[in-house]
Motif scaffolding. Structure first.
Motif, PDB file in Angstrom:
ATOM      1  N   LEU A   1      10.436   2.449  -3.895  1.00 10.27           N
ATOM      2  CA  LEU A   1      10.245   3.793  -3.360  1.00 10.27           C
ATOM      3  C   LEU A   1       9.096   3.713  -2.367  1.00 10.27           C
ATOM      4  O   LEU A   1       7.879   3.443  -2.930  1.00 10.27           O
ATOM      5  CB  LEU A   1      10.212   4.850  -4.307  1.00 10.27           C
ATOM      6  CG  LEU A   1      10.415   6.355  -3.741  1.00 10.27           C
ATOM      7  CD1 LEU A   1      11.602   6.735  -2.806  1.00 10.27           C
ATOM      8  CD2 LEU A   1      10.115   7.463  -4.739  1.00 10.27           C
TER       9      LEU A   1
ATOM     10  N   HIS B   1      16.409  12.303   3.458  1.00  2.00           N
ATOM     11  CA  HIS B   1      16.033  12.045   2.368  1.00  2.00           C
ATOM     12  C   HIS B   1      14.318  12.088   2.662  1.00  2.00           C
ATOM     13  O   HIS B   1      13.554  12.531   1.907  1.00  2.00           O
ATOM     14  CB  HIS B   1      16.421  10.600   1.926  1.00  2.00           C
ATOM     15  CG  HIS B   1      15.701  10.046   0.725  1.00  2.00           C
ATOM     16  ND1 HIS B   1      14.547   9.810   0.470  1.00  2.00           N
ATOM     17  CD2 HIS B   1      16.163  10.341  -0.559  1.00  2.00           C
ATOM     18  CE1 HIS B   1      14.202   9.117  -0.641  1.00  2.00           C
ATOM     19  NE2 HIS B   1      15.340   9.848  -1.529  1.00  2.00           N
TER      20      HIS B   1
ATOM     21  N   GLN C   1       0.820  -1.236  -0.007  1.00  2.81           N
ATOM     22  CA  GLN C   1      -0.122   0.188   0.049  1.00  2.81           C
ATOM     23  C   GLN C   1       0.815   1.426   0.127  1.00  2.81           C
ATOM     24  O   GLN C   1       0.274   2.286  -0.260  1.00  2.81           O
ATOM     25  CB  GLN C   1      -0.897  -0.092   1.111  1.00  2.81           C
ATOM     26  CG  GLN C   1      -2.279  -0.918   1.170  1.00  2.81           C
ATOM     27  CD  GLN C   1      -3.066  -0.862   2.426  1.00  2.81           C
ATOM     28  OE1 GLN C   1      -2.535  -0.409   3.489  1.00  2.81           O
ATOM     29  NE2 GLN C   1      -3.790  -1.997   2.265  1.00  2.81           N
ATOM     30  N   HIS C   2       2.262   0.974   0.214  1.00  5.30           N
ATOM     31  CA  HIS C   2       2.870   2.330   0.238  1.00  5.30           C
ATOM     32  C   HIS C   2       4.075   2.614  -0.758  1.00  5.30           C
ATOM     33  O   HIS C   2       4.952   3.549  -0.690  1.00  5.30           O
ATOM     34  CB  HIS C   2       3.676   2.573   1.796  1.00  5.30           C
ATOM     35  CG  HIS C   2       2.755   2.693   2.730  1.00  5.30           C
ATOM     36  ND1 HIS C   2       1.952   1.767   3.379  1.00  5.30           N
ATOM     37  CD2 HIS C   2       2.256   3.812   3.193  1.00  5.30           C
ATOM     38  CE1 HIS C   2       1.302   2.356   4.327  1.00  5.30           C
ATOM     39  NE2 HIS C   2       1.457   3.627   4.209  1.00  5.30           N
TER      40      HIS C   2
ATOM     41  N   ARG D   1      14.583  -3.842  -8.795  1.00 10.68           N
ATOM     42  CA  ARG D   1      16.142  -3.373  -7.903  1.00 10.68           C
ATOM     43  C   ARG D   1      15.562  -2.692  -6.919  1.00 10.68           C
ATOM     44  O   ARG D   1      16.205  -2.380  -5.816  1.00 10.68           O
ATOM     45  CB  ARG D   1      16.671  -2.723  -9.124  1.00 10.68           C
ATOM     46  CG  ARG D   1      17.282  -3.594 -10.134  1.00 10.68           C
ATOM     47  CD  ARG D   1      17.786  -2.745 -11.447  1.00 10.68           C
ATOM     48  NE  ARG D   1      18.413  -1.409 -11.015  1.00 10.68           N
ATOM     49  CZ  ARG D   1      19.020  -0.709 -11.873  1.00 10.68           C
ATOM     50  NH1 ARG D   1      19.502  -1.469 -12.770  1.00 10.68           N
ATOM     51  NH2 ARG D   1      19.398   0.497 -11.523  1.00 10.68           N
ATOM     52  N   ALA D   2      14.598  -1.783  -6.921  1.00 10.90           N
ATOM     53  CA  ALA D   2      14.662  -0.849  -5.937  1.00 10.90           C
ATOM     54  C   ALA D   2      12.967  -0.260  -5.680  1.00 10.90           C
ATOM     55  O   ALA D   2      12.238  -0.253  -6.805  1.00 10.90           O
ATOM     56  CB  ALA D   2      15.298   0.301  -6.093  1.00 10.90           C
TER      57      ALA D   2
ATOM     58  N   THR E   1      11.580  14.438   0.694  1.00 13.18           N
ATOM     59  CA  THR E   1      10.565  13.810   0.002  1.00 13.18           C
ATOM     60  C   THR E   1       9.663  13.066   0.369  1.00 13.18           C
ATOM     61  O   THR E   1       8.631  12.381  -0.345  1.00 13.18           O
ATOM     62  CB  THR E   1      11.663  12.670  -1.031  1.00 13.18           C
ATOM     63  OG1 THR E   1      11.955  11.610   0.052  1.00 13.18           O
ATOM     64  CG2 THR E   1      12.960  13.226  -1.312  1.00 13.18           C
ATOM     65  N   GLN E   2       9.701  12.660   1.565  1.00 12.77           N
ATOM     66  CA  GLN E   2       8.545  11.911   2.651  1.00 12.77           C
ATOM     67  C   GLN E   2       8.438  10.615   2.025  1.00 12.77           C
ATOM     68  O   GLN E   2       7.692   9.776   2.154  1.00 12.77           O
ATOM     69  CB  GLN E   2       7.100  12.555   2.296  1.00 12.77           C
ATOM     70  CG  GLN E   2       6.262  12.291   3.615  1.00 12.77           C
ATOM     71  CD  GLN E   2       6.538  12.567   5.041  1.00 12.77           C
ATOM     72  OE1 GLN E   2       7.432  13.561   5.023  1.00 12.77           O
ATOM     73  NE2 GLN E   2       6.529  11.706   5.707  1.00 12.77           N
ATOM     74  N   THR E   3       9.545  10.101   1.275  1.00 14.40           N
ATOM     75  CA  THR E   3       9.613   8.867   0.847  1.00 14.40           C
ATOM     76  C   THR E   3      11.192   8.332   1.253  1.00 14.40           C
ATOM     77  O   THR E   3      12.002   9.020   1.799  1.00 14.40           O
ATOM     78  CB  THR E   3       9.489   8.569  -0.611  1.00 14.40           C
ATOM     79  OG1 THR E   3      10.692   9.503  -1.232  1.00 14.40           O
ATOM     80  CG2 THR E   3       8.240   9.176  -1.230  1.00 14.40           C
TER      81      THR E   3
ATOM     82  N   VAL F   1       5.519   3.768  -4.070  1.00 13.98           N
ATOM     83  CA  VAL F   1       5.201   4.907  -4.737  1.00 13.98           C
ATOM     84  C   VAL F   1       6.070   4.499  -6.040  1.00 13.98           C
ATOM     85  O   VAL F   1       5.438   4.877  -7.534  1.00 13.98           O
ATOM     86  CB  VAL F   1       5.829   6.041  -4.130  1.00 13.98           C
ATOM     87  CG1 VAL F   1       5.817   7.233  -5.339  1.00 13.98           C
ATOM     88  CG2 VAL F   1       5.341   6.338  -3.173  1.00 13.98           C
ATOM     89  N   VAL F   2       7.125   3.759  -6.172  1.00  9.91           N
ATOM     90  CA  VAL F   2       7.727   3.420  -7.403  1.00  9.91           C
ATOM     91  C   VAL F   2       8.319   1.904  -7.259  1.00  9.91           C
ATOM     92  O   VAL F   2       8.575   1.680  -6.011  1.00  9.91           O
ATOM     93  CB  VAL F   2       8.836   4.309  -7.672  1.00  9.91           C
ATOM     94  CG1 VAL F   2       9.674   3.628  -9.075  1.00  9.91           C
ATOM     95  CG2 VAL F   2       8.582   5.630  -7.925  1.00  9.91           C
TER      96      VAL F   2
ATOM     97  N   GLU G   1      19.263   9.154   5.533  1.00 10.57           N
ATOM     98  CA  GLU G   1      17.681   8.839   5.159  1.00 10.57           C
ATOM     99  C   GLU G   1      16.701   9.806   6.125  1.00 10.57           C
ATOM    100  O   GLU G   1      15.694  10.075   5.501  1.00 10.57           O
ATOM    101  CB  GLU G   1      17.507   7.229   5.664  1.00 10.57           C
ATOM    102  CG  GLU G   1      18.150   6.291   4.705  1.00 10.57           C
ATOM    103  CD  GLU G   1      17.936   4.878   5.327  1.00 10.57           C
ATOM    104  OE1 GLU G   1      18.013   4.071   4.300  1.00 10.57           O
ATOM    105  OE2 GLU G   1      18.120   4.623   6.565  1.00 10.57           O
TER     106      GLU G   1
ATOM    107  N   TRP H   1      14.072   5.005  -0.342  1.00 11.70           N
ATOM    108  CA  TRP H   1      14.342   3.980  -1.208  1.00 11.70           C
ATOM    109  C   TRP H   1      14.571   2.619  -0.342  1.00 11.70           C
ATOM    110  O   TRP H   1      15.190   2.707   0.699  1.00 11.70           O
ATOM    111  CB  TRP H   1      15.730   4.191  -2.075  1.00 11.70           C
ATOM    112  CG  TRP H   1      15.349   5.281  -3.161  1.00 11.70           C
ATOM    113  CD1 TRP H   1      15.676   6.463  -3.031  1.00 11.70           C
ATOM    114  CD2 TRP H   1      14.714   4.943  -4.419  1.00 11.70           C
ATOM    115  NE1 TRP H   1      15.144   7.042  -4.037  1.00 11.70           N
ATOM    116  CE2 TRP H   1      14.504   6.052  -5.144  1.00 11.70           C
ATOM    117  CE3 TRP H   1      13.943   3.947  -5.017  1.00 11.70           C
ATOM    118  CZ2 TRP H   1      14.138   6.337  -6.147  1.00 11.70           C
ATOM    119  CZ3 TRP H   1      13.585   3.966  -6.115  1.00 11.70           C
ATOM    120  CH2 TRP H   1      13.397   5.281  -6.870  1.00 11.70           C
TER     121      TRP H   1
ATOM    122  N   TYR I   1       6.351   5.423   0.417  1.00 12.73           N
ATOM    123  CA  TYR I   1       5.776   6.498   1.123  1.00 12.73           C
ATOM    124  C   TYR I   1       5.854   6.444   2.553  1.00 12.73           C
ATOM    125  O   TYR I   1       5.624   5.281   3.053  1.00 12.73           O
ATOM    126  CB  TYR I   1       4.340   6.810   0.734  1.00 12.73           C
ATOM    127  CG  TYR I   1       4.021   8.324   0.850  1.00 12.73           C
ATOM    128  CD1 TYR I   1       4.526   9.328   0.126  1.00 12.73           C
ATOM    129  CD2 TYR I   1       3.367   8.544   2.108  1.00 12.73           C
ATOM    130  CE1 TYR I   1       4.349  10.579   0.074  1.00 12.73           C
ATOM    131  CE2 TYR I   1       2.921   9.888   2.258  1.00 12.73           C
ATOM    132  CZ  TYR I   1       3.484  10.864   1.600  1.00 12.73           C
ATOM    133  OH  TYR I   1       3.212  12.430   1.902  1.00 12.73           O
TER     134      TYR I   1
END
Lengths: 470, 226
Positions: free
Chosen positions: A23, A149, A12-13, A20-21, A153-155, A15-16, A146, A157, A25
């Motif tokens: 993102l 970060h 549910q969180h 590999r990675a 960005t509120q996110t 974003v991307v 982090e 990785w 929220y």
């Protein structure tokens, strides 16, 4: 498709999402004075703002003196606290400051204020952020880069999705046994690296029977097994906690009902879908005491200091270094080890139920000669509640110090610390070398066991004291 | 962040398991609000003689070294590659631990056990600062640890992040002692090779972030003003 509590919150969180990675929220970003100054500096250097001050909240806990919070004589501590205040002002981040009525250890005030909610993602520059997983939140500690970060960005990785470790706790705790004994037994069983790369989900009858305070203690120490996070599915206990008392930041009215409907769907559909599975029986546990320099070096209070060749998860040479540091000889009965200092508090065991259980042991007894006992509430609200229940008088009459809220003797960053060679019974989370002060010797125990050590002067099976007073 | 492509350096060994971040940098040094000055504070309570560790506000002013701490060996004085035991960096999330390792001159840390060599938060912090955390299968780790034990001060390695190899050699010998392959997550490898700023990279995803914010349930935002 059957899936896990963790997987639901994770998905549910996103974003991307890629192989590999990922993102993720972040719904709540908790800040304290120690791990944030360099992050705010980074924002300033790059000319960046805090993206969501409304999802960010700060308090002051690690450096706070607990004899008098308002008198901070260490200039470095004072500067670190002042830096947080000015950063919060500059970037518009809400701060629950000393003497606001809402100050406390960041992991104690989050739940108390209704900031910690099921199904949310929560981060903080502090490894014990795992605590908040007790509500079915995905909560984990991060480093200062982090923190910067998330502020920007509120996110965050993340790499590949972590695996899950299901820890089933069957049976029921016997009288005198506490949630702390469960989590120490878990770490003893799987080792300090036993959950590395995994998110733990705790479940089973012994977990369901716990209050929120007890569940917070369990999730708090997930990091001591190396876990990315620890989680417990929300149930009636969780929802009642959020609906009751003063929870100023929790949803209200129709919003609460909508949220609660979401929360009830946050459970693992089928425990067989965990990547790994461990089961322990709570009903056969004895009170746990650590003997060494990490939280897996644990034995029953009825046991003895082990031989270095017989310590699981540690090489004989690592175990010998631990024994030497702790000043202990193999074969010594745990109950014959005398203590100098008793510390009751921390984000592990500084909540109202912890203080109640210590008070049950202290009531009508007195600290042993030569033992210094500190009782440190985890927040200003816990302190107020304890005083309303008269617990402070029990502690003071027993010869213990009733102090103000902060991280205190859990880590040697404020005036509360061990002197070299001193031995403590501590309700905190880490018995690492030097954790409570250079050359200090820490044994981790439950609040009831800490109180038992305070009144007898050595480790004592608290079940004997409880049956004597019953 | 400074890019990492290849690095050749001297190996140093600290063969202890479960080294926690309180040991790497004791909490009292976390009162510093700077990001620099942590090099002399690395392993402060082990590295210096009792009572000789520096004060938090004067890291350069240290007393005598401890006699028995492995990394104090003069043969490791120029080391830039730190070989450590399993579960290195466990415990506290303090990024100061990575800063201390890095500012003491190390470019990479090598631990045994894929997925178990480093604690998760330490590993993330290391990547975010361009300190390369390498986890190796036990046998490969033993090869490197043994080379360091046998020839302290003369054991060197070249880490090539383009080819994902470690070449181990002994100073004065013409043929390499071993060539070892390693793996790290591809996303991290790309970032390290290019020295990318993670925040700038994330801000390129503004559209997706904003879309997520519009669809997340209202109850997830705190209801009362602070």
């Amino acid at each position: 498709m059957a899936t896990t509590l963790f997987r639901k919150v994770w998905d549910q969180h996103l974003v991307v999402k890629s192989d590999r990675a990922n993102l993720l929220y972040i719904d709540r970003h908790l800040i304290h004075e120690v791990t944030s100054p360099q992050a705010f500096d980074g924002l300033r250097l790059a000319g960046r703002k805090v993206r969501r001050p409304d999802l960010t909240v700060a308090t002051i806990d690690h450096n706070v003196p607990t004899d008098n919070q308002l008198v901070i004589s260490d200039p470095l501590s004072r500067k670190q606290i002042e830096t947080l205040r000015s950063n919060c002002r500059e970037f518009g981040v809400p701060l629950h400051d000393i003497a606001s009525g809402r100050q406390g250890i960041v992991h104690v005030i989050g739940p108390e204020l209704g900031l910690t909610l099921p199904g949310t993602t929560i981060v903080c520059g502090d490894s014990h952020t795992s605590t908040h997983g007790a509500f079915g939140a995905l909560a984990f500690g991060i480093g200062t880069s982090e923190v910067e970060h998330v502020l920007a960005t509120q996110t965050l990785w993340q790499g590949a999705r972590p695996d899950t470790l299901g820890i089933e706790v069957t049976g029921r705790l016997a009288p005198g046994l506490e949630p702390k004994d469960i989590i120490l037994a878990v770490i003893r069983a799987i080792g300090v690296g036993g959950a590395t790369g995994h998110v733990i989900e705790y479940f089973g009858p012994a977990i369901s029977a716990l209050s929120m305070e007890g569940r917070l203690t369990i999730c708090n120490m997930s990091i001591e097994a190396g876990a990315r996070a620890g989680m417990i599915a929300p149930d009636d206990v969780t929802i009642d906690y959020l609906a009751s008392g003063e929870r100023p930041f929790a949803p209200k009215g129709r919003d609460f009902d909508a949220a609660a409907a979401d929360w009830r769907s946050l459970r693992t559909d089928d425990p067989s879908t965990y990547d790994k599975h461990v089961s322990i029986d709570a009903s056969v546990l004895a009170p746990q005491v650590t003997w060494g320099t990490n939280p897996a070096m644990t034995v029953d209070v009825t046991g003895v200091v082990p031989e270095p060749e017989a310590t699981p998860f540690a090489t004989a040479s690592d175990a010998r270094r631990a024994l030497e540091y702790m000043g202990l000889r193999p074969g010594t009965p745990i109950e014959q080890i005398a203590v100098d200092v008793v510390f009751i508090g921390s984000c592990t065991n500084g909540r109202i139920e912890d203080l109640r259980s210590a008070a049950r042991v202290f009531r009508g007894r007195h600290t042993a000669s030569g033992v210094r006992a500190l009782v440190v509430p985890g927040s200003e609200a816990v302190r107020k509640q304890a005083e309303a229940e008269g617990l402070d008088r029990i502690f003071v009459e027993a010869g213990a110090e009733w102090r103000q809220s902060g991280c205190s003797m859990c880590l040697a960053m404020n005036p509360d610390r061990l002197t070299p060679g001193q031995r403590s019974a501590s309700t905190s989370n880490r018995n690492f070398e030097g954790r409570q002060g250079p050359a200090g010797r820490t044994h981790l125990v439950s609040p009831a066991m800490a109180a038992a050590a305070a009144v007898t002067g050595h480790f004592t099976d608290v079940r004997k004291l409880l049956s004597a007073s019953a | 962040m400074e890019p990492f492509r290849t690095h050749r350096g001297q190996l140093a060994l600290l063969d202890w398991s479960d080294v926690n971040t309180d040991l790497i940098i004791p909490a009292r040094y976390l009162k510093r609000i700077e990001r620099t000055g942590f090099g002399p504070l690395l392993f402060a309570d082990k590295r210096y003689a009792p009572g000789a560790a520096p004060e938090p506000d004067a890291p350069e002013k240290a007393g005598p070294l401890a006699a028995d701490f492995p990394l104090n060996s003069p043969t490791f004085r120029d080391a830039t590659l730190l070989v450590v035991g399993r579960n290195f960096g466990c415990g506290s999330s303090r990024e100061h631990a990575v800063w201390a390792v890095q500012q003491a001159g190390f470019r990479a840390v090598i631990a045994p056990g894929p997925g178990e060599g480093f604690a998760d938060i330490f590993e993330s912090n290391a990547y975010n600062n361009g300190l390369l955390p390498i986890e190796l299968p036990d046998a490969d780790w033993q090869t490197i640890a043994q080379a360091t034990r046998e020839n302290p001060g003369r054991a060197f390695a070249t880490i090539d992040l383009e080819t994902l190899t470690i070449t181990v050699e002994t100073q004065g010998e013409s043929t390499p002692r071993a060539k070892i392959a390693f793996a790290i997550p591809e996303a991290q490898r790309t970032r390290l090779l290019k020295g990318l700023d993670a925040i700038a990279e994330t801000l390129a995803h503004e559209t997706e972030i904003a879309r997520h914010e519009q669809t997340r349930p209202a109850w997830m935002t705190p209801t009362a003003p602070h």
